[in-house]
Design a protein around this motif. Structure first.
Motif, PDB file in Angstrom:
ATOM      1  N   VAL A  90       0.973  -1.335   0.043  1.00 37.85           N
ATOM      2  CA  VAL A  90      -0.161  -0.018   0.092  1.00 37.85           C
ATOM      3  C   VAL A  90       0.984   1.229  -0.065  1.00 37.85           C
ATOM      4  CG1 VAL A  90      -2.099   1.027   1.012  1.00 37.85           C
ATOM      5  CG2 VAL A  90      -1.732  -1.280   1.531  1.00 37.85           C
ATOM      6  N   PRO A  91       1.365   1.466  -1.265  1.00 42.35           N
ATOM      7  CA  PRO A  91       2.509   2.728  -1.190  1.00 42.35           C
ATOM      8  C   PRO A  91       2.185   4.053  -0.875  1.00 42.35           C
ATOM      9  CG  PRO A  91       1.912   1.871  -3.421  1.00 42.35           C
ATOM     10  CD  PRO A  91       1.121   0.982  -2.493  1.00 42.35           C
ATOM     11  N   ARG A  92       0.724   4.169  -0.827  1.00 43.55           N
ATOM     12  CA  ARG A  92       0.137   5.561  -0.547  1.00 43.55           C
ATOM     13  C   ARG A  92       0.046   5.806   0.959  1.00 43.55           C
ATOM     14  NH1 ARG A  92      -5.541   6.339  -3.068  1.00 43.55           N
ATOM     15  NH2 ARG A  92      -5.272   8.130  -2.099  1.00 43.55           N
ATOM     16  N   ARG A  93       0.341   4.589   1.752  1.00 42.19           N
ATOM     17  CA  ARG A  93       0.547   4.555   3.113  1.00 42.19           C
ATOM     18  C   ARG A  93      -0.771   5.009   4.197  1.00 42.19           C
ATOM     19  NH1 ARG A  93       6.639   6.250   5.014  1.00 42.19           N
ATOM     20  NH2 ARG A  93       7.668   4.820   3.504  1.00 42.19           N
ATOM     21  N   LEU A 162      -1.480   6.411  18.635  1.00 41.52           N
ATOM     22  CA  LEU A 162      -0.331   6.675  19.214  1.00 41.52           C
ATOM     23  C   LEU A 162       0.675   5.443  18.938  1.00 41.52           C
ATOM     24  CD1 LEU A 162      -1.957   7.155  22.797  1.00 41.52           C
ATOM     25  CD2 LEU A 162      -0.575   8.738  21.314  1.00 41.52           C
ATOM     26  N   GLY A 163      -0.024   4.250  18.417  1.00 40.79           N
ATOM     27  CA  GLY A 163       1.029   3.102  18.080  1.00 40.79           C
ATOM     28  C   GLY A 163       1.508   3.504  16.688  1.00 40.79           C
ATOM     29  N   MET A 164       1.139   4.093  15.916  1.00 32.67           N
ATOM     30  CA  MET A 164       1.535   4.450  14.873  1.00 32.67           C
ATOM     31  C   MET A 164       2.462   5.715  14.544  1.00 32.67           C
ATOM     32  SD  MET A 164      -0.849   2.845  11.665  1.00 32.67           S
ATOM     33  CE  MET A 164       0.716   2.920  10.646  1.00 32.67           C
ATOM     34  N   LEU A 165       2.036   6.302  15.638  1.00 30.74           N
ATOM     35  CA  LEU A 165       2.905   7.660  15.974  1.00 30.74           C
ATOM     36  C   LEU A 165       4.289   7.537  16.417  1.00 30.74           C
ATOM     37  CD1 LEU A 165       3.048  10.886  15.678  1.00 30.74           C
ATOM     38  CD2 LEU A 165       1.976  11.012  18.041  1.00 30.74           C
ATOM     39  N   VAL A 166       4.202   6.766  17.542  1.00 33.76           N
ATOM     40  CA  VAL A 166       5.565   6.475  18.525  1.00 33.76           C
ATOM     41  C   VAL A 166       6.502   5.174  17.960  1.00 33.76           C
ATOM     42  CG1 VAL A 166       4.699   7.794  20.435  1.00 33.76           C
ATOM     43  CG2 VAL A 166       4.481   5.446  20.283  1.00 33.76           C
ATOM     44  N   ARG A 167       5.604   4.470  17.315  1.00 35.51           N
ATOM     45  CA  ARG A 167       6.012   3.111  16.445  1.00 35.51           C
ATOM     46  C   ARG A 167       6.654   2.121  17.685  1.00 35.51           C
ATOM     47  NH1 ARG A 167       8.407   5.522  10.905  1.00 35.51           N
ATOM     48  NH2 ARG A 167       6.599   6.713  10.238  1.00 35.51           N
ATOM     49  N   SER A 168       5.909   2.204  18.728  1.00 35.28           N
ATOM     50  CA  SER A 168       6.118   1.344  19.912  1.00 35.28           C
ATOM     51  C   SER A 168       5.248   0.990  20.698  1.00 35.28           C
ATOM     52  CB  SER A 168       7.571   1.859  20.643  1.00 35.28           C
ATOM     53  OG  SER A 168       7.627   1.397  22.122  1.00 35.28           O
ATOM     54  N   ALA A 239      -1.289  13.638  13.545  1.00 34.16           N
ATOM     55  CA  ALA A 239       0.169  13.332  13.735  1.00 34.16           C
ATOM     56  C   ALA A 239       0.724  12.399  13.271  1.00 34.16           C
ATOM     57  CB  ALA A 239       0.443  13.616  15.267  1.00 34.16           C
ATOM     58  N   ALA A 240       0.020  11.100  13.474  1.00 38.15           N
ATOM     59  CA  ALA A 240       0.392   9.773  13.080  1.00 38.15           C
ATOM     60  C   ALA A 240       0.416   9.832  11.511  1.00 38.15           C
ATOM     61  CB  ALA A 240      -0.274   8.760  13.502  1.00 38.15           C
ATOM     62  N   LEU A 244       3.763   9.031   9.164  1.00 41.70           N
ATOM     63  CA  LEU A 244       3.692   8.049   8.389  1.00 41.70           C
ATOM     64  C   LEU A 244       4.016   8.545   6.916  1.00 41.70           C
ATOM     65  CD1 LEU A 244       2.891   4.968   7.975  1.00 41.70           C
ATOM     66  CD2 LEU A 244       0.717   5.621   7.648  1.00 41.70           C
ATOM     67  N   LYS A 245       3.541   9.647   6.541  1.00 38.26           N
ATOM     68  CA  LYS A 245       3.628  10.214   5.283  1.00 38.26           C
ATOM     69  C   LYS A 245       4.791  10.633   4.805  1.00 38.26           C
ATOM     70  CE  LYS A 245       1.274  10.871   1.181  1.00 38.26           C
ATOM     71  NZ  LYS A 245       0.858   9.737   0.382  1.00 38.26           N
ATOM     72  N   LYS A 246       5.615  11.378   5.936  1.00 34.87           N
ATOM     73  CA  LYS A 246       6.885  11.964   5.756  1.00 34.87           C
ATOM     74  C   LYS A 246       8.083  11.190   6.007  1.00 34.87           C
ATOM     75  CE  LYS A 246       5.020  15.716   4.215  1.00 34.87           C
ATOM     76  NZ  LYS A 246       5.035  16.181   2.593  1.00 34.87           N
ATOM     77  N   THR A 247       8.013  10.146   6.765  1.00 34.06           N
ATOM     78  CA  THR A 247       9.305   9.517   7.523  1.00 34.06           C
ATOM     79  C   THR A 247       9.470   8.126   7.013  1.00 34.06           C
ATOM     80  OG1 THR A 247       8.381   8.948   9.351  1.00 34.06           O
ATOM     81  CG2 THR A 247       9.289  11.085   9.418  1.00 34.06           C
TER      82      THR A 247
END
Length: 249
Positions: A90-93, A162-168, A239-240, A244-247
């Motif tokens: 899913v490249p559009r993320r 929060l999970g997708m924002l901090v990735r932990s 924020a997530a 996800l889109k920029k990093t």
């Protein structure tokens, strides 16, 4: 082959439903809601609480549990490294974030609404004789029980964000616990004027207002509270989405 939005949702549902931890956490959430509601209904003999308040006594712990469920869904693939495969497909993320949020929120809403109705039914059956019982047809009862499902569904979405924002998973769960449990306990330590101004707008206080039959003075109304809590969720999702889109994954 083009990946459709429906296909992304279906893929996320498959991941979500195939994990044993999903069913264990969901089961714990429902159990907490029903068990605490039953215990509170059977043991409370004072004044100031309705049978709905007692039935939903376990909502704070249930909120933490469904938030953990969302955080595990949001951050789990970062822990295993599978997120790279997901984003390659899913490249559009962003559809990944929306689909995870939809799956977690819908699943939590359905299961926790059932749990709230069950807690009310069980609690009413064992209600202390000194507490007046209510029925589903009484003013505000059905709204409060469905509102419990709505609030807890939004908590699950907050966990995903929060999970997708901090990735932990651990980090997301810690932040969620802080927002829902720790911060409300610390705010009363502030000067009274500041504490009274802030308290109604804290995430857990705002979101849980929808579960009150008659909101006490100084608190938000049911739908105003849900709107404020939804605002927290939207900001966290934004924020997530940006990260996800920029990093990199």
């Amino acid at each position: 082959m083009k990946i459709t939005p429906g296909g992304v949702v279906a893929a996320e549902w498959t991941k979500f439903s195939s994990l044993r931890s999903t069913w264990i956490t969901a089961g714990i959430s429902v159990f907490l809601l029903i068990a605490f509601g039953m215990i509170a209904s059977a043991s409370f003999s004072g004044e100031g609480l309705t049978s709905v308040d007692l039935a939903l006594s376990g909502s704070a712990l249930a909120a933490l549990s469904v938030g953990v469920l969302g955080a595990l869904l949001g951050a789990g693939e970062y822990t295993t490294g599978m997120i790279r495969a997901t984003l390659t497909a899913v490249p559009r993320r962003l559809p990944v974030l929306w689909s995870k949020s939809l799956v977690a929120g819908a699943a939590a809403f359905v299961t926790m609404t059932i749990g709230a109705l069950a807690a009310f039914a069980v609690g009413s059956a064992v209600l202390n004789d000194k507490v007046s019982g209510l029925g589903l047809g009484d003013d505000g009862v059905l709204r409060a029980l469905l509102g419990a499902g709505l609030y807890l569904g939004l908590v699950a979405v907050l966990g995903v964000a929060l999970g997708m924002l901090v990735r932990s998973s651990a980090g997301a769960i810690a932040i969620l616990a802080g927002l829902l449990l720790v911060v409300p306990g610390l705010v009363p330590l502030l000067p009274d004027a500041i504490s009274e101004a802030i308290t109604p707008y804290l995430p857990s206080n705002a979101g849980s207002a929808v579960m009150a039959l008659a909101p006490p003075d100084g608190t938000l109304g049911p739908w105003a509270g849900v709107a404020v809590f939804a605002g927290y969720v939207v900001v966290t999702l934004a924020a997530a989405a940006y990260r996800l889109k920029k990093t990199d994954a």
